[in-house]
Structures are given as C-alpha cells and as structure tokens.
Design a protein around this motif. Structure first.
Motif, mmCIF file in Angstrom:
data_model
loop_
_atom_site.group_PDB
_atom_site.id
_atom_site.type_symbol
_atom_site.label_atom_id
_atom_site.label_comp_id
_atom_site.label_asym_id
_atom_site.label_seq_id
_atom_site.Cartn_x
_atom_site.Cartn_y
_atom_site.Cartn_z
ATOM 1 N N THR A 139 1.381 4.461 11.341
ATOM 2 C CA THR A 139 1.568 4.980 9.983
ATOM 3 C C THR A 139 0.356 5.798 9.551
ATOM 4 O OG1 THR A 139 2.838 2.966 9.533
ATOM 5 C CG2 THR A 139 2.282 4.325 7.655
ATOM 6 N N THR A 140 -0.836 5.341 9.925
ATOM 7 C CA THR A 140 -2.059 6.057 9.567
ATOM 8 C C THR A 140 -2.119 7.425 10.242
ATOM 9 O OG1 THR A 140 -3.269 3.996 9.208
ATOM 10 C CG2 THR A 140 -4.595 5.949 9.634
ATOM 11 N N VAL A 141 -1.752 7.494 11.507
ATOM 12 C CA VAL A 141 -1.738 8.787 12.208
ATOM 13 C C VAL A 141 -0.782 9.749 11.514
ATOM 14 C CG1 VAL A 141 -1.034 9.960 14.324
ATOM 15 C CG2 VAL A 141 -2.455 7.912 14.462
ATOM 16 N N LEU A 142 0.431 9.281 11.212
ATOM 17 C CA LEU A 142 1.434 10.170 10.628
ATOM 18 C C LEU A 142 1.035 10.641 9.233
ATOM 19 C CD1 LEU A 142 4.616 8.299 11.885
ATOM 20 C CD2 LEU A 142 3.756 10.515 12.666
ATOM 21 N N LEU A 143 0.473 9.745 8.408
ATOM 22 C CA LEU A 143 0.022 10.158 7.078
ATOM 23 C C LEU A 143 -1.113 11.172 7.182
ATOM 24 C CD1 LEU A 143 -0.108 9.979 3.987
ATOM 25 C CD2 LEU A 143 -1.646 8.031 4.264
ATOM 26 N N ASN A 144 -2.017 10.964 8.115
ATOM 27 C CA ASN A 144 -3.190 11.830 8.170
ATOM 28 C C ASN A 144 -2.938 13.147 8.886
ATOM 29 O OD1 ASN A 144 -5.643 10.583 6.803
ATOM 30 N ND2 ASN A 144 -4.645 8.855 7.810
ATOM 31 N N ILE A 145 -1.856 13.238 9.640
ATOM 32 C CA ILE A 145 -1.421 14.563 10.088
ATOM 33 C C ILE A 145 -1.022 15.380 8.862
ATOM 34 C CG2 ILE A 145 0.325 15.824 11.407
ATOM 35 C CD1 ILE A 145 0.341 13.502 13.409
ATOM 36 N N HIS A 146 -0.412 14.704 7.881
ATOM 37 C CA HIS A 146 -0.123 15.357 6.598
ATOM 38 C C HIS A 146 -1.416 15.740 5.877
ATOM 39 C CE1 HIS A 146 0.749 15.776 2.345
ATOM 40 N NE2 HIS A 146 0.047 14.672 2.111
ATOM 41 N N ASN A 147 -2.381 14.805 5.795
ATOM 42 C CA ASN A 147 -3.643 15.104 5.108
ATOM 43 C C ASN A 147 -4.390 16.263 5.768
ATOM 44 O OD1 ASN A 147 -3.404 13.150 3.096
ATOM 45 N ND2 ASN A 147 -4.399 11.570 4.318
ATOM 46 N N ALA A 148 -4.217 16.392 7.080
ATOM 47 C CA ALA A 148 -4.864 17.493 7.795
ATOM 48 C C ALA A 148 -4.153 18.824 7.572
ATOM 49 C CB ALA A 148 -4.926 17.181 9.288
ATOM 50 N N GLY A 149 -2.989 18.780 6.910
ATOM 51 C CA GLY A 149 -2.319 20.011 6.509
ATOM 52 C C GLY A 149 -1.194 20.484 7.405
ATOM 53 N N PHE A 150 -0.673 19.622 8.285
ATOM 54 C CA PHE A 150 0.340 20.086 9.237
ATOM 55 C C PHE A 150 1.760 20.003 8.695
ATOM 56 C CE2 PHE A 150 -3.293 19.238 11.960
ATOM 57 C CZ PHE A 150 -3.282 20.344 12.792
ATOM 58 N N TYR A 151 2.030 19.100 7.755
ATOM 59 C CA TYR A 151 3.341 19.036 7.117
ATOM 60 C C TYR A 151 3.203 18.306 5.787
ATOM 61 C CZ TYR A 151 3.323 14.620 9.866
ATOM 62 O OH TYR A 151 2.986 13.434 10.471
ATOM 63 N N PRO A 152 4.184 18.496 4.878
ATOM 64 C CA PRO A 152 4.082 17.887 3.541
ATOM 65 C C PRO A 152 4.420 16.397 3.573
ATOM 66 C CG PRO A 152 6.137 19.092 3.738
ATOM 67 C CD PRO A 152 5.370 19.366 5.011
ATOM 68 N N MET A 153 4.095 15.707 2.483
ATOM 69 C CA MET A 153 4.522 14.322 2.312
ATOM 70 C C MET A 153 6.041 14.299 2.277
ATOM 71 S SD MET A 153 3.558 11.125 1.778
ATOM 72 C CE MET A 153 1.884 11.160 1.135
ATOM 73 N N ASP A 154 6.654 13.437 3.102
ATOM 74 C CA ASP A 154 8.114 13.419 3.160
ATOM 75 C C ASP A 154 8.628 12.002 3.384
ATOM 76 O OD1 ASP A 154 7.591 12.899 5.845
ATOM 77 O OD2 ASP A 154 8.150 14.897 6.533
ATOM 78 N N ALA A 155 9.951 11.893 3.534
ATOM 79 C CA ALA A 155 10.593 10.588 3.660
ATOM 80 C C ALA A 155 10.160 9.853 4.920
ATOM 81 C CB ALA A 155 12.117 10.754 3.653
ATOM 82 N N MET A 156 9.794 10.582 5.971
ATOM 83 C CA MET A 156 9.343 9.921 7.204
ATOM 84 C C MET A 156 8.090 9.104 6.934
ATOM 85 S SD MET A 156 6.685 10.300 9.595
ATOM 86 C CE MET A 156 6.222 12.014 9.631
ATOM 87 N N ILE A 157 7.102 9.697 6.259
ATOM 88 C CA ILE A 157 5.857 8.999 5.973
ATOM 89 C C ILE A 157 6.114 7.826 5.039
ATOM 90 C CG2 ILE A 157 3.552 9.209 4.951
ATOM 91 C CD1 ILE A 157 3.624 12.180 5.722
ATOM 92 N N LEU A 158 6.910 8.043 3.995
ATOM 93 C CA LEU A 158 7.181 6.979 3.030
ATOM 94 C C LEU A 158 7.953 5.829 3.678
ATOM 95 C CD1 LEU A 158 8.074 9.144 -0.090
ATOM 96 C CD2 LEU A 158 5.915 7.986 0.418
ATOM 97 N N SER A 159 8.892 6.143 4.555
ATOM 98 C CA SER A 159 9.646 5.093 5.241
ATOM 99 C C SER A 159 8.746 4.285 6.173
ATOM 100 C CB SER A 159 10.803 5.700 6.034
ATOM 101 O OG SER A 159 11.743 6.292 5.164
ATOM 102 N N MET A 160 7.875 4.982 6.900
ATOM 103 C CA MET A 160 6.907 4.260 7.744
ATOM 104 C C MET A 160 6.009 3.382 6.877
ATOM 105 S SD MET A 160 7.093 4.747 11.081
ATOM 106 C CE MET A 160 5.431 4.535 11.750
ATOM 107 N N GLY A 161 5.624 3.896 5.700
ATOM 108 C CA GLY A 161 4.773 3.131 4.798
ATOM 109 C C GLY A 161 5.450 1.875 4.281
ATOM 110 N N ILE A 162 6.754 1.944 4.040
ATOM 111 C CA ILE A 162 7.478 0.773 3.547
ATOM 112 C C ILE A 162 7.704 -0.238 4.670
ATOM 113 C CG2 ILE A 162 9.676 -0.059 2.615
ATOM 114 C CD1 ILE A 162 9.907 2.650 1.145
#
Length: 201
Positions: free
Chosen positions: A34-57
């Motif tokens: 989950t940390t890798v996927l969120l921080n690929i977003h933080n690094a600017g590669f894609y926006p916050m989306d349902a994939m990250i939120l679902s992994m977070g839940i």
C-alpha cells in the motif's frame, strides 16, 4: 506431601508451545504494498484513485489490524502496537480523503494543509518512538521504521510548506520504504519456508 498436591504443583510447571504462524509478513506486506502504491502517486505518476483507497481500506488497513490482533495473541506488544496502529492509519487516511466527498453535509470537513501536516507529524513522532523499539530487532526492520519516520516528516514538511517538490521527494523515499517492508516480509516467509537463511534480514 499428598499425590493430589504434587499433581497440582506439576500442572503449574506446564509450558504451552505456540504453534501459530508468524503474522508479521502479512502486516509488512499490507503496509509495504500500500505504501509503494500511494507513494508512486506522491511522486507524481498518477492521481489519487480508487485503487489506492481500496488498498488503504482492505490490505493496508484491515490486513494490518488483523496482523496486529494475531500479534497480540502471540504476546508481542511491539507487533500489536505497530500493525494495529498503522492499519488504523490507513483507514483514517482513507477517511480523510473520502469524508469530504460524501455530500454537502460533509463538504466542510476537507482538511487544510496545516492540519494534514500536523496529522503526518504525529505519525512521524509515533514512528520515531517505534523505531527506537526496533534497535534490538533485525537490521531490515530498523531500515523500515527509520525510512518510515523520514517519510512522515518529509510529507508533514511538504504539506505544511505547500511544497510540491518535497512531496515528490517523499514519494520516492516512500517507494523505498514500502519496498523495504516487502523485502522484510518476503525474507521472513522464504527463510521459514526453506528452513534456512535465503534472504538476509
């Protein structure tokens, strides 16, 4: 001494062997992926989306809470505190992102940058104390908690200052943090599976 008294005394000497599995790899994988996927977003590669939120839940959130409860059963205070807390971190992070989008009644709940920075700073402080607890553990676990401490403080600074560059640096550092957790999890799984040190920890 009667036989009955001796039998009672012998019962108190019985030790139970814990044959349950090690829950730490589950918690570390839930955290790491989950940390890798969120921080690929933080690094600017894609926006916050349902994939990250679902992994977070589900994986980062519920998966780590389950691991924490399993650690509690094994009598591991550190594992219980770490996995349960970080599982709940992911659930609160999802809540921060979703609550303001649930309709007009929740629209005013959007978090300001300074408030979000304070949230991240407190998690960094918590992680710093947990890092101290790893100093008697494996080197791999020390790396995970030290990297995570740095990540939280970088994200807190980036949000407080409104500096996208710091958040982008934090994203790359967060990818490293998540990969370190995945490495640690796989090391524990493979070393146990093969009955010898396959991956050094």
């Amino acid at each position: 001494m009667s036989h009955e008294v001796r039998d009672v005394m012998n019962i108190t000497d019985i030790k139970l062997k814990d044959l349950s599995s090690n829950p730490a790899p589950l918690g570390l994988m839930g955290f790491g992926m989950t940390t890798v996927l969120l921080n690929i977003h933080n690094a600017g590669f894609y926006p916050m989306d349902a994939m990250i939120l679902s992994m977070g839940i589900f994986y980062g959130g519920l998966g780590q809470v389950i691991a924490g409860i399993m650690e509690w059963k094994k009598g591991n205070t550190f594992g219980t505190t770490a996995f349960t807390s970080y599982g709940l971190f992911w659930l609160t992070l999802v809540g921060i992102n979703l609550l303001p989008k649930l309709g007009d009644n929740f629209a005013g709940l959007a978090m300001s940058k300074p408030a979000f920075a304070a949230y991240l700073f407190m998690w960094g402080l918590f992680t710093l104390y947990m890092f101290i607890g790893t100093l008697k553990a494996t080197r791999a676990l020390q790396v995970v908690f030290l990297a995570l401490t740095i990540l939280f403080f970088l994200l807190a600074a980036g949000n407080y200052l409104g500096d996208a560059a710091i958040i982008k640096v934090a994203g790359y550092e967060g990818i490293f943090t998540g990969l370190a957790a995945i490495y640690t999890a796989m090391g524990q799984v493979l070393n146990e599976s093969f009955g010898k040190k396959i991956i050094p920890l």
